[in-house]
Design a protein around this motif. Structure first.
Motif, PDB file in Angstrom:
ATOM      1  N   SER A  54       0.453  -1.370   0.113  1.00 52.03           N
ATOM      2  CA  SER A  54       0.323   0.023   0.401  1.00 52.03           C
ATOM      3  C   SER A  54       0.917   0.814  -0.180  1.00 52.03           C
ATOM      4  O   SER A  54       0.342   2.327  -0.627  1.00 52.03           O
ATOM      5  N   ALA A  55       1.967   1.166   0.459  1.00 54.46           N
ATOM      6  CA  ALA A  55       3.234   2.443   0.530  1.00 54.46           C
ATOM      7  C   ALA A  55       3.827   2.394  -0.686  1.00 54.46           C
ATOM      8  O   ALA A  55       3.894   3.520  -1.291  1.00 54.46           O
ATOM      9  N   ILE A  56       3.899   1.363  -1.274  1.00 51.74           N
ATOM     10  CA  ILE A  56       4.663   1.064  -2.696  1.00 51.74           C
ATOM     11  C   ILE A  56       3.486   1.232  -4.176  1.00 51.74           C
ATOM     12  O   ILE A  56       4.320   2.336  -4.733  1.00 51.74           O
ATOM     13  N   VAL A  57       2.757   1.778  -3.774  1.00 50.92           N
ATOM     14  CA  VAL A  57       1.667   1.435  -5.034  1.00 50.92           C
ATOM     15  C   VAL A  57       1.701   3.290  -5.536  1.00 50.92           C
ATOM     16  O   VAL A  57       1.508   2.859  -6.436  1.00 50.92           O
ATOM     17  N   VAL A  58       1.016   4.099  -4.404  1.00 52.99           N
ATOM     18  CA  VAL A  58       1.008   5.379  -5.011  1.00 52.99           C
ATOM     19  C   VAL A  58       2.279   5.970  -5.553  1.00 52.99           C
ATOM     20  O   VAL A  58       1.818   7.234  -5.793  1.00 52.99           O
ATOM     21  N   LYS A  59       3.396   5.592  -5.230  1.00 55.96           N
ATOM     22  CA  LYS A  59       4.917   5.508  -6.189  1.00 55.96           C
ATOM     23  C   LYS A  59       4.996   5.555  -8.001  1.00 55.96           C
ATOM     24  O   LYS A  59       6.564   5.903  -8.531  1.00 55.96           O
ATOM     25  N   LEU A  60       3.925   4.218  -7.901  1.00 60.47           N
ATOM     26  CA  LEU A  60       3.967   3.276  -8.982  1.00 60.47           C
ATOM     27  C   LEU A  60       4.612   3.799 -10.439  1.00 60.47           C
ATOM     28  O   LEU A  60       4.854   4.016 -11.621  1.00 60.47           O
ATOM     29  N   PRO A  61       3.064   5.628 -10.463  1.00 63.06           N
ATOM     30  CA  PRO A  61       2.695   6.100 -11.155  1.00 63.06           C
ATOM     31  C   PRO A  61       4.482   6.866 -11.782  1.00 63.06           C
ATOM     32  O   PRO A  61       4.545   7.129 -12.781  1.00 63.06           O
ATOM     33  N   GLY A  62       4.607   7.360 -10.948  1.00 63.72           N
ATOM     34  CA  GLY A  62       5.591   8.762 -11.042  1.00 63.72           C
ATOM     35  C   GLY A  62       7.023   7.598 -11.855  1.00 63.72           C
ATOM     36  O   GLY A  62       7.753   8.363 -11.997  1.00 63.72           O
TER      37      GLY A  62
END
Length: 452
Positions: A54-62
């Motif tokens: 859940s902490a990694i997912v928000v960074k994936l698009p970037g």
């Protein structure tokens, strides 16, 4: 190990009598508390790995991963699906494997998703199915809860189980906040100087405003490797197993008791909400308020929810031993009901001015869920005898661990259909109302069938 506590093969204790005051004061409590602290440390690592995604997912698009909103929610859902499913298995393992073997080997299994994620997210061309599989494997951390908690409960007398389980689960739950709080920091630098050990090259992270910066996203997983190895070593060196033995078939008797199912519903309402909202809080911030100018960083705020819930769980574990679990569960379900209704007014925002109210009601949900997480674990040892109580604790935890799965998929579907999740909060408010009645009728009212 004291010679007065003999073991078989260095693992299984010959006897264990926590309800005997002389045994407890003279020999038992030292081992019990040592077991609690080691299993609490390893449980915290388990929660870190479980919510790492859940902490990694928000960074994936970037960093170049091209996924839709629904695909991102699926990645946060998979650890919940795995955690709940694996908890069903782990529920039955404490009387079979014993605390020492179960905690040691379950902790070592955490290395699989940690190393897998640290490798996979360095390449934006990693296929989506591979990330789904790794997200599922992160659920091993969730599965551990249903083995660690029941096995720890065997070590303590009933009068202290609310406190002991509140400490273990509450501090273990801190793992959610730890991983969400530390991830933005640890991805900002190389773990070792590149000239000494190269653990992966930085990626280029592009924010929504177009600004770019280097990021070591693989650190979000890799940083936990050494801590996991330490936890497994401590478990093998210092843990023992109590002589509570049963095979799979013998443990199925918990399913013939209606109170197993009532407590399952209550824990689904409390811990299911804690785990579910922990998994989606950051993504909800990003999806609902990320379009406004000056939108906050989701990870800068999302860790506060599980931090509040975890802290409350520790504190109210002690209070449950003094006030009784059923009373606090009444407070918990009523508070979650009112908080969910309040949340429904701020999940279809027209401006960023509504954001503080959204965060406030979300933190209230975590607060009251934390109370219920502690109080229900006081109720179960009072309702059931020790071996059954351990099984019920594991089973209810297994069902509640589906929270991230149900919350992620339901929210994704509702948002995709109507653009905002108002209906979701109406639905969970109705579920909280049902559990408020169940707890009152069977456990909290005067003349209840199982006052606890």
């Amino acid at each position: 190990m004291s010679p007065s506590l003999p073991t078989k093969d260095g693992t299984w204790l010959s006897s264990w009598e926590p309800e005997n005051p002389s045994f407890w004061e003279g020999r038992g409590q030292r081992l019990a508390w040592r077991t609690l602290w080691i299993t609490t440390y390893t449980l915290t690592l388990s929660f870190i790995v479980w919510f790492m995604v859940s902490a990694i997912v928000v960074k994936l698009p970037g960093v170049g991963f091209r996924f839709t909103t629904t695909q991102l929610f699926w990645l946060t859902a998979m650890p919940g699906l795995a955690g709940g499913t694996l908890r069903i298995l782990w529920t039955f393992l404490p009387p079979i494997l014993g605390t020492r073997h179960l905690v040691t080997f379950s902790t070592l299994l955490l290395l699989i998703p940690v190393l897998g994620w640290s490798y996979a997210i360095q390449n934006p061309d990693t296929p989506y199915w591979a990330l789904l599989l790794l997200a599922f494997l992160a659920g091993i951390g969730g599965g551990n809860f249903s083995g660690f908690m029941p096995s720890t409960s065997y070590f303590f007398p009933k009068r202290l189980q609310g406190s002991a389980l509140g400490i273990q689960a509450g501090i273990g739950n801190f793992g959610v906040s730890v991983v969400q709080f530390l991830t933005p920091w640890v991805v900002g630098f190389a773990l070792f100087a590149s000239g000494i050990v190269n653990l992966g090259n930085p990626q280029n992270f592009t924010a929504k405003n177009g600004l770019s910066s280097p990021i070591w996203l693989h650190n979000a997983a890799l940083v936990w490797t050494l801590f996991i190895l330490i936890g497994a070593g401590l478990a093998w060196a210092f843990l023992k197993s109590v002589p509570v033995r049963a095979n799979f078939r013998e443990q199925f008797d918990i399913f013939r008791d209606k109170h197993t199912w009532i407590m399952t519903s209550l824990y689904l309402a409390t811990f299911g909400s804690f785990s579910g909202f922990s998994a989606v809080f950051a993504l909800l911030i990003r999806q609902l308020y990320g379009r406004f100018e000056g939108a906050p960083d989701p990870l800068a705020l999302a860790f506060w929810g599980p931090l509040v819930g975890s802290t409350v769980r520790v504190i109210f574990g002690f209070l449950a031993d003094r006030l009784g679990g059923a009373r606090l569960t009444q407070l918990s379900t009523l508070g979650m009901l009112l908080s969910a209704v309040g949340m429904s007014f701020f999940v279809n925002p027209s401006s960023l001015e509504q954001f503080p109210y959204f965060v406030g009601f979300m933190l209230l949900l975590f607060f009251f869920a934390g109370i219920g997480n502690a109080s229900t674990f006081k109720q179960m040892p009072m309702i059931f005898e020790p071996r059954k109580a351990g099984g019920v604790i594991g089973w209810t935890a297994a069902v509640a661990a589906y929270g991230p799965f149900f919350f992620s998929l339901t929210l994704a579907a509702i948002i995709a259909r109507i653009g905002h999740p108002t209906a979701f909060f109406y639905g969970v408010a109705g579920f909280y109302a049902i559990n408020f009645f169940l707890n009152w009728y069977f456990y909290a009212r005067r003349g209840a069938e199982k006052p606890c």
